[in-house]
Design an enzyme around this catalytic site. Structure first.
Site, PDB file in Angstrom:
ATOM      1  N   ARG A 104       0.850  -1.183   0.000  1.00 36.68           N
ATOM      2  CA  ARG A 104       0.000   0.000   0.000  1.00 36.68           C
ATOM      3  C   ARG A 104       0.888   1.237   0.000  1.00 36.68           C
ATOM      4  O   ARG A 104       1.853   1.324   0.765  1.00 36.68           O
ATOM      5  CB  ARG A 104      -0.940   0.001   1.218  1.00 36.68           C
ATOM      6  N   GLU A 118      -2.930   7.821  -4.862  1.00 35.18           N
ATOM      7  CA  GLU A 118      -3.363   7.294  -6.168  1.00 35.18           C
ATOM      8  C   GLU A 118      -4.797   7.752  -6.447  1.00 35.18           C
ATOM      9  O   GLU A 118      -5.625   7.795  -5.545  1.00 35.18           O
ATOM     10  CB  GLU A 118      -3.320   5.757  -6.160  1.00 35.18           C
ATOM     11  N   HIS A 136       0.358   0.352  -9.887  1.00 37.08           N
ATOM     12  CA  HIS A 136      -0.382  -0.510  -8.955  1.00 37.08           C
ATOM     13  C   HIS A 136      -0.939  -1.741  -9.675  1.00 37.08           C
ATOM     14  O   HIS A 136      -2.138  -2.036  -9.599  1.00 37.08           O
ATOM     15  CB  HIS A 136      -1.514   0.275  -8.282  1.00 37.08           C
TER      16      HIS A 136
END
Length: 390
Positions: free
Chosen positions: A210, A239, A256
């Site tokens: 994360r 993000e 990601h």
């Protein structure tokens, strides 16, 4: 009633449009409505029984208050985007897909090292966060004979446990911790200025858990001042509006997608269907195991790396880096992300577009390499990583 003769519940389902195989896993349960996950609104849920999301949707009171939603399924391994206490206080069942993409993320780690021309043999590893992903990486490293220490305060009995500073001082540091913002062991900015000082010269830092576990401002300042270690970022703070200055300074950057294998996505969708059946006590018909759609294996040979960049088939790493990059080359995703950042399209839109349009990526088990061109050590290591050698 479906074609198996089993009565189905006629549910009204709203789902993130990027969840794969929705028709296959949920089409027999009722009506399906697909929506962009990032902009999902309460109005779109006004007649929904079931909400299916990925990690880009914040599921909380603001989204669900006053809607008929009674089950939330997230086809991902994390839960930081779900307000679980609120869901449970309001009688809304929930389920996630723990471990669905763990193998894909572990494969990403090894392919990233191959892309950086880093031979992991003889290197020491430090893992921050030893859940489904970190635990699988730990297991794989043990099988490979690699030295490994881990930091996870939730798992104090792990035989490889070590203080965070010691873990960060290894040759290759992998961040796989979930994002926890409160409680006894918060992980928000767990790796900040002080912790970054423990990373040794010549090390590799890989963040694929994360984004906010790593203090991006502190990392940027460190890379500006003394870029003495290489950095791989798959996850980012804020993000999809990522820091483009930090993007320019890291060695390998991806949007990601570390866990974005076709196999992992399908497993996530299946696990949420199973979770729905369990928590709502529905007698759903069993589903056949998911498949990537490839019944035959794909043959790869040393010297055929698709990127056309560095020749990684010789040297310290032998044939292995080249073979790994034929299966998945993160430099391609790095190039796409940097192109998106330099485009006229806003960064946030470009980041989401790359995830939405991500090409099919198969895991190592779908590939085979000729054993006759590999030495015994390479054969053993590739088998541990999941590649078939014939």
């Amino acid at each position: 009633m479906n074609n198996t003769g089993v009565e189905t519940p006629g549910l009204r389902i709203v789902a993130d449009e990027n969840i794969p195989a929705l028709e296959r896993f949920f089409g027999d349960l009722g009506t399906l409505r697909r929506c962009p996950g990032r902009t999902l609104s309460r109005e779109q849920l006004s007649e929904a029984d079931i909400l299916l999301v990925r990690s880009v949707t914040e599921v909380n009171q603001s989204l669900l208050q006053g809607t008929p939603v009674r089950f939330v399924g997230s086809c991902t391994i994390g839960t930081d985007h779900l307000d679980i206490p609120w869901l449970e206080r309001n009688g809304i069942h929930w389920s996630t897909a723990p471990g669905c993409n763990a193998n894909a993320v572990v494969e990403y780690v090894f392919c990233a090292l191959a892309a950086l021309e880093v031979d992991w043999r003889g290197r020491s590893f430090g893992i921050v966060g030893c859940g489904n992903v970190g635990g699988l990486l730990q297991k794989r490293l043990h099988a490979l004979g690699a030295s490994c220490v881990v930091y996870d305060p939730w798992l104090p009995d792990n035989p490889d446990s070590a203080p965070l500073a010691q873990v960060l001082g290894r040759d290759i540091v992998c961040l796989h911790a979930p994002l926890v913002k409160g409680g006894r062991y918060p992980s928000l900015h767990m790796v900040g200025p002080e912790q970054l000082s423990h990373i040794r010269d010549g090390a590799v830092l890989i963040s694929a858990g994360r984004g906010a576990v790593l203090d991006s401002r502190a990392l940027l300042q460190r890379l500006k001042r003394k870029p003495c270690f290489r950095t791989v970022l798959d996850v980012w703070e804020n993000e999809p509006e990522i820091d483009t200055e930090l993007l320019q300074r890291v060695d390998l950057a991806t949007p990601h997608i570390a866990g974005y294998s076709d196999d992992g996505k399908l497993a996530g969708t299946r696990q949420v269907r199973e979770g729905l059946s369990a928590v709502m006590d529905l007698a759903l018909p069993p589903m056949a195991p998911e498949t990537s759609g490839n019944s035959a294996t794909i043959r790869i040979v040393p010297g055929n790396a698709r990127s056309g960049e560095a020749d990684l088939g010789t040297g310290q790493g032998g044939a292995m880096p080249d073979l790994l990059l034929q299966m998945y080359d993160p430099r391609v995703d790095d190039r796409r992300l940097r192109e998106a950042a330099s485009d006229t399209e806003p960064m946030a839109q470009g980041f989401d577009r790359l995830r939405r349009e991500y090409p099919k990526r198969l895991e190592f088990c779908h590939y085979t390499a000729p054993a006759e061109v590999l030495n015994e050590e390479e054969l053993q290591q590739l088998a541990i990583l999941g590649l078939m050698c014939k």
